[in-house]
Design a protein around this motif. Sequence first.
Motif, PDB file in Angstrom:
ATOM      1  N   THR A  96      37.453  33.294  38.585  1.00 55.61           N
ATOM      2  CA  THR A  96      38.870  33.675  38.704  1.00 55.61           C
ATOM      3  C   THR A  96      39.289  32.468  38.480  1.00 55.61           C
ATOM      4  O   THR A  96      39.218  31.344  38.373  1.00 55.61           O
ATOM      5  CB  THR A  96      38.778  34.364  40.641  1.00 55.61           C
ATOM      6  OG1 THR A  96      37.851  32.486  41.046  1.00 55.61           O
ATOM      7  CG2 THR A  96      38.149  35.158  40.880  1.00 55.61           C
ATOM      8  N   VAL A  97      40.766  32.338  38.855  1.00 61.25           N
ATOM      9  CA  VAL A  97      41.169  31.218  39.030  1.00 61.25           C
ATOM     10  C   VAL A  97      42.006  30.990  40.728  1.00 61.25           C
ATOM     11  O   VAL A  97      42.523  31.588  41.359  1.00 61.25           O
ATOM     12  CB  VAL A  97      43.016  31.725  38.430  1.00 61.25           C
ATOM     13  CG1 VAL A  97      43.505  30.462  38.587  1.00 61.25           C
ATOM     14  CG2 VAL A  97      42.858  31.535  36.945  1.00 61.25           C
ATOM     15  N   LEU A  98      41.707  29.328  41.093  1.00 60.29           N
ATOM     16  CA  LEU A  98      41.783  28.715  42.208  1.00 60.29           C
ATOM     17  C   LEU A  98      43.073  27.871  41.993  1.00 60.29           C
ATOM     18  O   LEU A  98      42.440  27.162  41.770  1.00 60.29           O
ATOM     19  CB  LEU A  98      40.665  28.137  42.348  1.00 60.29           C
ATOM     20  CG  LEU A  98      40.892  27.187  44.251  1.00 60.29           C
ATOM     21  CD1 LEU A  98      41.458  28.451  45.094  1.00 60.29           C
ATOM     22  CD2 LEU A  98      40.063  26.392  44.266  1.00 60.29           C
ATOM     23  N   GLY A  99      44.398  27.954  42.486  1.00 69.53           N
ATOM     24  CA  GLY A  99      45.750  27.190  42.424  1.00 69.53           C
ATOM     25  C   GLY A  99      45.874  26.189  43.310  1.00 69.53           C
ATOM     26  O   GLY A  99      45.505  26.300  44.839  1.00 69.53           O
ATOM     27  N   PRO A 138      32.508  25.573  28.529  1.00 68.39           N
ATOM     28  CA  PRO A 138      32.188  25.439  29.558  1.00 68.39           C
ATOM     29  C   PRO A 138      32.391  26.673  30.516  1.00 68.39           C
ATOM     30  O   PRO A 138      33.255  27.428  30.149  1.00 68.39           O
ATOM     31  CB  PRO A 138      33.611  23.880  30.151  1.00 68.39           C
ATOM     32  CG  PRO A 138      34.738  24.694  29.562  1.00 68.39           C
ATOM     33  CD  PRO A 138      33.853  25.521  27.892  1.00 68.39           C
ATOM     34  N   GLY A 139      31.594  26.782  31.308  1.00 74.04           N
ATOM     35  CA  GLY A 139      32.252  28.145  31.954  1.00 74.04           C
ATOM     36  C   GLY A 139      32.914  27.437  33.148  1.00 74.04           C
ATOM     37  O   GLY A 139      33.524  28.559  34.356  1.00 74.04           O
ATOM     38  N   ARG A 166      45.112  32.838  30.683  1.00 72.60           N
ATOM     39  CA  ARG A 166      44.591  34.629  31.154  1.00 72.60           C
ATOM     40  C   ARG A 166      43.322  35.396  30.523  1.00 72.60           C
ATOM     41  O   ARG A 166      42.136  35.372  30.860  1.00 72.60           O
ATOM     42  CB  ARG A 166      45.702  35.413  31.110  1.00 72.60           C
ATOM     43  CG  ARG A 166      46.468  35.103  32.180  1.00 72.60           C
ATOM     44  CD  ARG A 166      47.989  36.155  32.312  1.00 72.60           C
ATOM     45  NE  ARG A 166      48.850  36.096  32.964  1.00 72.60           N
ATOM     46  CZ  ARG A 166      50.375  35.832  32.781  1.00 72.60           C
ATOM     47  NH1 ARG A 166      50.398  35.042  31.032  1.00 72.60           N
ATOM     48  NH2 ARG A 166      51.399  34.677  33.702  1.00 72.60           N
ATOM     49  N   GLY A 167      43.820  34.950  29.101  1.00 75.11           N
ATOM     50  CA  GLY A 167      42.490  34.728  27.905  1.00 75.11           C
ATOM     51  C   GLY A 167      40.602  34.253  28.642  1.00 75.11           C
ATOM     52  O   GLY A 167      39.850  35.433  28.537  1.00 75.11           O
ATOM     53  N   LEU A 168      40.852  32.747  28.792  1.00 72.66           N
ATOM     54  CA  LEU A 168      39.542  32.844  28.858  1.00 72.66           C
ATOM     55  C   LEU A 168      39.102  33.260  30.624  1.00 72.66           C
ATOM     56  O   LEU A 168      37.882  32.894  30.357  1.00 72.66           O
ATOM     57  CB  LEU A 168      39.999  30.806  29.621  1.00 72.66           C
ATOM     58  CG  LEU A 168      40.036  30.128  28.959  1.00 72.66           C
ATOM     59  CD1 LEU A 168      40.845  28.984  28.629  1.00 72.66           C
ATOM     60  CD2 LEU A 168      38.972  30.056  27.754  1.00 72.66           C
ATOM     61  N   VAL A 169      39.840  33.524  31.495  1.00 70.55           N
ATOM     62  CA  VAL A 169      39.448  34.172  32.973  1.00 70.55           C
ATOM     63  C   VAL A 169      39.201  35.736  32.165  1.00 70.55           C
ATOM     64  O   VAL A 169      37.370  35.700  33.421  1.00 70.55           O
ATOM     65  CB  VAL A 169      41.033  34.646  33.520  1.00 70.55           C
ATOM     66  CG1 VAL A 169      39.815  34.861  34.751  1.00 70.55           C
ATOM     67  CG2 VAL A 169      41.027  32.489  34.347  1.00 70.55           C
ATOM     68  N   ALA A 170      39.421  35.860  31.244  1.00 71.63           N
ATOM     69  CA  ALA A 170      39.097  37.069  31.102  1.00 71.63           C
ATOM     70  C   ALA A 170      37.624  37.433  30.268  1.00 71.63           C
ATOM     71  O   ALA A 170      36.832  38.171  30.099  1.00 71.63           O
ATOM     72  CB  ALA A 170      39.535  38.526  29.776  1.00 71.63           C
ATOM     73  N   ASP A 171      37.109  36.381  29.794  1.00 72.09           N
ATOM     74  CA  ASP A 171      35.758  35.992  28.946  1.00 72.09           C
ATOM     75  C   ASP A 171      34.893  35.194  30.138  1.00 72.09           C
ATOM     76  O   ASP A 171      33.767  35.107  29.943  1.00 72.09           O
ATOM     77  CB  ASP A 171      36.001  34.957  28.032  1.00 72.09           C
ATOM     78  CG  ASP A 171      36.996  35.423  27.075  1.00 72.09           C
ATOM     79  OD1 ASP A 171      36.837  36.457  26.753  1.00 72.09           O
ATOM     80  OD2 ASP A 171      37.604  35.008  26.029  1.00 72.09           O
ATOM     81  N   THR A 225      36.387  33.016  22.163  1.00 73.57           N
ATOM     82  CA  THR A 225      35.168  33.832  22.798  1.00 73.57           C
ATOM     83  C   THR A 225      34.873  31.860  23.622  1.00 73.57           C
ATOM     84  O   THR A 225      33.973  31.363  23.096  1.00 73.57           O
ATOM     85  CB  THR A 225      33.906  34.254  22.495  1.00 73.57           C
ATOM     86  OG1 THR A 225      34.165  34.611  20.654  1.00 73.57           O
ATOM     87  CG2 THR A 225      33.898  35.486  23.202  1.00 73.57           C
ATOM     88  N   VAL A 226      34.668  32.459  25.426  1.00 77.04           N
ATOM     89  CA  VAL A 226      33.993  31.610  26.192  1.00 77.04           C
ATOM     90  C   VAL A 226      33.095  32.069  26.696  1.00 77.04           C
ATOM     91  O   VAL A 226      33.380  32.855  27.552  1.00 77.04           O
ATOM     92  CB  VAL A 226      34.964  30.663  26.632  1.00 77.04           C
ATOM     93  CG1 VAL A 226      34.578  29.670  27.632  1.00 77.04           C
ATOM     94  CG2 VAL A 226      35.907  30.489  25.762  1.00 77.04           C
ATOM     95  N   THR A 227      31.872  31.651  26.292  1.00 72.60           N
ATOM     96  CA  THR A 227      30.606  31.653  27.622  1.00 72.60           C
ATOM     97  C   THR A 227      30.109  31.051  28.700  1.00 72.60           C
ATOM     98  O   THR A 227      29.720  29.766  28.181  1.00 72.60           O
ATOM     99  CB  THR A 227      29.700  32.465  26.679  1.00 72.60           C
ATOM    100  OG1 THR A 227      29.170  32.058  25.691  1.00 72.60           O
ATOM    101  CG2 THR A 227      29.832  33.689  25.440  1.00 72.60           C
TER     102      THR A 227
END
Lengths: 324, 268
Positions: free
Chosen positions: A31-34, A154-155, A179-184, B3-5
């Motif tokens: 998730t995103v913490l703002g 990075p995770g 948004r793309g990163l969070v989707a991943d 892609t990021v894992t």
Amino acid sequence: MEFAIRAEGLVKTFGTTRALDGVDLVARTGTVLGVLGPNGAGKTTAVRILATLLRPDGGRAQVGGLDVVRDAGAVRAAIGLTGQYAAVDEMLTGTENLVMIGRLLGLPRPAAKARAAELLAGFSLTDAGGRAAGTYSGGMRRRLDLAASLVGRPGVLFLDEPTTGLDPHSRGELWDVVRGLVADGVTVLLTTQYLEEADQLADEIAVIDHGRVIAGGTPDQLKAQVGGQTLELRPARPAELPQVRAVLAAVSGREPELSPTGLLSVPARDDSVMPAVVARLTDAGLVAGELALRGSSLDEVFLTLTGHREPATDEPNDTMKVGV
Amino acid sequence: MATVTLRAQAPARRVGLLAGLEHTATLAWRNLVQIKHNPMELMDLSIQPVMFLLLFTYVFGGQMSGSTHAYLQFALAGIIVQNGLFATLNTAVGLNNDIQKGVFDRLRSLPIARSAPLAGRVAADLLKQVWSMALMLGLGLALGFRPGAGVLGVLGATLLMVVFALAMSWLSVLIGMLASSPEKVQMMAFVVMFPLTFSSSAFVSPATMPGWMQAWVKVNPVTALVDAMRALLNGGPLAASLTHSLLWAAALAAVFFPLALRAYQGRA
């Protein structure tokens, strides 16, 4: 792991300044913490502690289940950091910047080059890859900076005011990337002064002021804390202001606020307020030039919580205009 | 979008020596490849030494030693030392720049050896130092300088300059960590390095200076270094000046290495 970021009671003092005064932060994995707050609230200090750049004086923090002090090395392998300044080497090309990070992360040269090319393509920088980063525009530099923090996949990603100083277009682009990163599946901690940015991106928001978390929750929860909606009304004929004001007061049970531009506003606790106001105005033969029901913005939340308005506010975009 | 894992593995907590050396090499590479994109740096490294060498030789030479050729033979060691000592401040400018621009934070947020950002910078600056010195020696030879102590002397002089520069670079690191801006570092270069290098045996024989100045010149570490370099390049008695300059290098390192490291770890 339920929480990718977990900080408890973080304290940090610089000289006599208590930059962090017992800060708790949690971010669910993916998730995103703002982290929202004015300049000097302690946002950057918190990020620097979580990213292992600074040791806390008190409290503890885990990132990816690892202690940021004891397991700093392992934390560094799991995180990406994009600071307030686009921390790219201006004298290296975009490609060289990314290859350098890849090499430092232990990738063999061909793999580092391939990863650099992949990231440049992902951030629409392929054409600029061979140019020194010093020649990039602000938006391009930010994108390269973000790409650099993603080389190691990075995770957990820390973004410290990633869009400060960017034009609206570049800001929108960066939001899409996040948004793309969070989707991943990436967990993002994002600090910002822009309420709209927190509203757009964050699943949860922590509001920091003077080194303390003064409120937290989802954007909707925060808005609800301040109260539901606001009804705004501008009389068509300025002479009717007193009567219109009386109608609003009668319906809402509260004395309306009058803005310098002649706009009256009252809190609208439930859905019946708007039709009631319309009916009363019609009965009295009064005419509203402008009548709107507006959800409270984070801007108001912020004002209510901190007692001061942020300089960098954007127009609330959840206004619902109703013509009468 | 790439892609990021999630990365699952927990890497070793401490960075091994070999990996640390690789990190250092990568960061040294970074500092060297910059030259390609920054003509100013090429100027610092190449044009400035050449300019000083030509100006000193052909402007002052005739008046100083009766002929430009004779003065070149005398002054080359001094010009090399002056250029080399100025160049040590590049370390401070570079480090400070990295700190101000946030590059330093980015590097420290990576799982690399803690010493690598510093070691990479210092190593790259020493290589640049060798390049500048080789350029000046080459030009000197082309203009008629004759190394009286042969190839071994030239190699010894290069080594001594590198050792002294390495000792000085810890002072430079300290300045780089503490200065508030790269401009301040540059200013310091002029205010400190100019008088320090000129009030030595680098460009003229101290015998022509007033007594009080001679007293200072005698104890100035730059004099010891210049005398040793001159002995190595031109031939002549070496033991005293070499010992003297190596002791100075050791003293500088003993004082500034711990201070620099403390300032560095304070940030790290």
